[in-house]
Design a protein around this motif. Structure first.
Motif, PDB file in Angstrom:
ATOM      1  N   SER A 124      45.115 -55.544  67.441  1.00 37.04           N
ATOM      2  CA  SER A 124      46.570 -55.481  67.392  1.00 37.04           C
ATOM      3  C   SER A 124      46.965 -55.531  65.990  1.00 37.04           C
ATOM      4  N   ALA A 125      47.026 -56.841  65.660  1.00 33.96           N
ATOM      5  CA  ALA A 125      47.533 -57.189  64.352  1.00 33.96           C
ATOM      6  C   ALA A 125      47.168 -56.203  63.355  1.00 33.96           C
ATOM      7  N   LYS A 126      45.818 -55.842  63.133  1.00 28.21           N
ATOM      8  CA  LYS A 126      45.334 -55.018  62.368  1.00 28.21           C
ATOM      9  C   LYS A 126      45.802 -53.744  62.301  1.00 28.21           C
ATOM     10  N   ALA A 127      46.105 -53.128  63.487  1.00 31.97           N
ATOM     11  CA  ALA A 127      46.889 -51.757  63.758  1.00 31.97           C
ATOM     12  C   ALA A 127      48.270 -51.942  63.253  1.00 31.97           C
ATOM     13  N   LEU A 128      48.765 -53.074  63.463  1.00 29.64           N
ATOM     14  CA  LEU A 128      50.212 -53.031  63.195  1.00 29.64           C
ATOM     15  C   LEU A 128      50.529 -52.963  61.768  1.00 29.64           C
ATOM     16  N   VAL A 129      49.619 -53.864  60.947  1.00 25.91           N
ATOM     17  CA  VAL A 129      49.787 -54.028  59.521  1.00 25.91           C
ATOM     18  C   VAL A 129      49.632 -52.638  59.043  1.00 25.91           C
ATOM     19  N   THR A 130      48.394 -52.076  59.275  1.00 31.36           N
ATOM     20  CA  THR A 130      47.631 -50.928  58.755  1.00 31.36           C
ATOM     21  C   THR A 130      48.792 -49.722  58.921  1.00 31.36           C
ATOM     22  N   GLY A 131      49.183 -49.478  60.032  1.00 29.29           N
ATOM     23  CA  GLY A 131      50.099 -48.348  60.340  1.00 29.29           C
ATOM     24  C   GLY A 131      51.394 -48.589  59.796  1.00 29.29           C
ATOM     25  N   ALA A 132      52.038 -49.896  59.770  1.00 32.90           N
ATOM     26  CA  ALA A 132      53.374 -50.198  59.148  1.00 32.90           C
ATOM     27  C   ALA A 132      53.492 -49.553  57.871  1.00 32.90           C
ATOM     28  N   ILE A 133      52.559 -49.720  57.061  1.00 25.82           N
ATOM     29  CA  ILE A 133      52.844 -48.989  55.519  1.00 25.82           C
ATOM     30  C   ILE A 133      52.881 -47.448  55.860  1.00 25.82           C
ATOM     31  N   LEU A 134      51.962 -46.603  56.620  1.00 29.98           N
ATOM     32  CA  LEU A 134      52.166 -45.370  56.680  1.00 29.98           C
ATOM     33  C   LEU A 134      53.494 -44.949  57.146  1.00 29.98           C
ATOM     34  N   HIS A 173      59.804 -48.411  66.154  1.00 30.95           N
ATOM     35  CA  HIS A 173      59.682 -49.219  67.417  1.00 30.95           C
ATOM     36  C   HIS A 173      58.635 -48.508  68.199  1.00 30.95           C
ATOM     37  N   SER A 174      58.558 -47.118  68.080  1.00 30.50           N
ATOM     38  CA  SER A 174      57.499 -46.546  69.067  1.00 30.50           C
ATOM     39  C   SER A 174      56.005 -46.973  68.338  1.00 30.50           C
ATOM     40  N   PHE A 175      56.198 -46.885  67.296  1.00 35.20           N
ATOM     41  CA  PHE A 175      54.854 -47.148  66.144  1.00 35.20           C
ATOM     42  C   PHE A 175      54.405 -48.482  66.579  1.00 35.20           C
ATOM     43  N   VAL A 176      55.334 -49.635  66.472  1.00 37.77           N
ATOM     44  CA  VAL A 176      54.935 -51.074  66.877  1.00 37.77           C
ATOM     45  C   VAL A 176      54.479 -51.332  68.145  1.00 37.77           C
ATOM     46  N   ALA A 177      55.180 -50.744  69.125  1.00 32.35           N
ATOM     47  CA  ALA A 177      54.573 -50.887  70.452  1.00 32.35           C
ATOM     48  C   ALA A 177      53.315 -50.146  70.987  1.00 32.35           C
ATOM     49  N   TRP A 178      52.902 -49.097  70.326  1.00 30.42           N
ATOM     50  CA  TRP A 178      51.916 -48.439  70.651  1.00 30.42           C
ATOM     51  C   TRP A 178      50.690 -48.844  69.678  1.00 30.42           C
ATOM     52  N   SER A 179      50.981 -49.445  68.635  1.00 25.48           N
ATOM     53  CA  SER A 179      49.764 -50.051  67.932  1.00 25.48           C
ATOM     54  C   SER A 179      49.356 -51.279  68.547  1.00 25.48           C
ATOM     55  N   VAL A 180      50.152 -52.145  68.974  1.00 23.30           N
ATOM     56  CA  VAL A 180      50.241 -53.530  69.527  1.00 23.30           C
ATOM     57  C   VAL A 180      49.365 -53.316  70.840  1.00 23.30           C
ATOM     58  N   PHE A 181      50.018 -52.774  71.785  1.00 18.83           N
ATOM     59  CA  PHE A 181      49.538 -52.421  73.238  1.00 18.83           C
ATOM     60  C   PHE A 181      48.158 -51.583  73.333  1.00 18.83           C
ATOM     61  N   GLY A 219      52.292 -41.737  68.065  1.00 19.80           N
ATOM     62  CA  GLY A 219      50.874 -41.266  67.565  1.00 19.80           C
ATOM     63  C   GLY A 219      50.244 -42.259  66.679  1.00 19.80           C
ATOM     64  N   ILE A 220      50.909 -42.427  65.541  1.00 19.02           N
ATOM     65  CA  ILE A 220      50.466 -43.280  64.517  1.00 19.02           C
ATOM     66  C   ILE A 220      49.955 -44.635  65.162  1.00 19.02           C
ATOM     67  N   GLY A 221      50.693 -45.345  65.942  1.00 18.63           N
ATOM     68  CA  GLY A 221      50.476 -46.451  66.601  1.00 18.63           C
ATOM     69  C   GLY A 221      49.339 -46.297  67.454  1.00 18.63           C
ATOM     70  N   TYR A 222      49.409 -45.363  68.248  1.00 21.74           N
ATOM     71  CA  TYR A 222      48.242 -45.029  69.267  1.00 21.74           C
ATOM     72  C   TYR A 222      46.635 -44.938  68.324  1.00 21.74           C
ATOM     73  N   PHE A 223      46.803 -44.072  67.489  1.00 21.47           N
ATOM     74  CA  PHE A 223      45.286 -43.690  66.655  1.00 21.47           C
ATOM     75  C   PHE A 223      44.983 -45.160  65.739  1.00 21.47           C
ATOM     76  N   ALA A 224      46.081 -45.765  65.217  1.00 23.37           N
ATOM     77  CA  ALA A 224      45.819 -46.917  64.731  1.00 23.37           C
ATOM     78  C   ALA A 224      45.043 -47.952  65.518  1.00 23.37           C
ATOM     79  N   GLY A 225      45.676 -48.349  66.814  1.00 26.23           N
ATOM     80  CA  GLY A 225      45.407 -49.373  67.935  1.00 26.23           C
ATOM     81  C   GLY A 225      43.923 -48.838  68.398  1.00 26.23           C
ATOM     82  N   LEU A 226      43.662 -47.603  68.601  1.00 27.66           N
ATOM     83  CA  LEU A 226      42.381 -47.148  69.183  1.00 27.66           C
ATOM     84  C   LEU A 226      41.136 -47.331  68.320  1.00 27.66           C
ATOM     85  N   TYR A 227      41.620 -46.869  66.865  1.00 30.36           N
ATOM     86  CA  TYR A 227      40.599 -47.399  65.630  1.00 30.36           C
ATOM     87  C   TYR A 227      40.055 -48.479  65.720  1.00 30.36           C
TER      88      TYR A 227
END
Length: 247
Positions: A124-134, A173-181, A219-227
């Motif tokens: 979750s942390a990796k997805a959050l940091v990676t997607g936050a830049i984008l 906010h949507s990005f953060v939630a989807w990337s983390v959860f 979408g960004i959060g979901y794909f980052a979290g899934l990856y």
């Protein structure tokens, strides 16, 4: 402080959905040296497949067409329950609350030797940091006005996203939630997706984002979290000239 404890408790309760501790299997990819072509073979194509991208692109395009309509419908259906519901879930998209909660979850998982929990929190942390830049980059470049600024859904000011009122697209906010959860939902229970979905709704309900904002951010959060969830057991070691990189 109360909100931080509440969100941390929610993350920990997620582990109850597990049917018991299942040790994470050993790395599915061995260590390689001096090889650039075998990092996560096929994984990017699996997550970012043509099918997935077409579906997401269609959803985003449709969301643009529905921005004004969705905004009007939400404005016309405000209620005290809706206000309390969205106020509560809005906190699950706050970086200043979620980031420390994820770190705490990882630390607890490490201390109690729950490798499944600690690895999921780390993903979750990796997805959050990676997607936050984008996400932040797109916000600055797009410079889209928020709905409460009353400029309409198609008001963009290229590279004008330094002002918070012009940082609507995409929803942070949507990005953060989807990337983390997303990693937690994929690891424990799909019901967990209710949390990021509610966060996305709350941003529209509060008139801070358009429908397309939350679709792109989510979408960004979901794909980052899934990856990062799918690559959780893959590690590759590069070494050469005394430099070693492991990720």
């Amino acid at each position: 402080m109360k909100n931080k404890l509440l969100i941390l408790l929610t993350l920990l309760v997620i582990t109850i959905q597990s049917k018991g501790f299942n040790p994470v299997p050993q790395d599915s990819i061995p260590y390689f040296k001096n090889s650039r072509n075998i990092l996560n073979p096929g994984l990017g194509k699996e997550v970012f497949s043509s099918k997935n991208l077409i579906i997401f692109g269609s959803l985003l395009g449709g969301a643009f067409l529905m921005d004004e309509w969705a905004n009007d419908r939400i404005k016309d259906n405000q209620s005290s329950f809706g206000g309390k519901y969205t106020d509560f879930f809005n906190e699950f998209g706050e970086k200043k609350i979620i980031a420390p909660s994820i770190v705490a979850t990882w630390a607890i998982g490490t201390i109690i030797k729950d490798e499944r929990l600690s690895n999921t929190a780390l993903n979750s942390a990796k997805a959050l940091v990676t997607g936050a830049i984008l996400t932040e980059g797109i916000k600055i470049i797009a410079g889209r006005s928020r709905p409460d600024q009353m400029y309409g859904s198609m008001h963009f000011d290229a590279f004008g996203g330094n002002d918070n009122n012009n940082k609507s697209f995409p929803s942070g906010h949507s990005f953060v939630a989807w990337s983390v959860f997303t990693p937690f939902a994929e690891e424990y229970s799909k019901w967990i997706y209710v949390i990021p979905a509610s966060v996305s709704l709350s941003r529209m309900y509060r008139n801070r984002h358009w429908f397309s904002d939350v679709v792109l951010g989510g979408g960004i959060g979901y794909f980052a979290g899934l990856y990062f969830h799918k690559r959780k057991n893959q590690r590759v070691l590069f070494s050469g000239n005394g430099i070693v990189i492991k990720f």
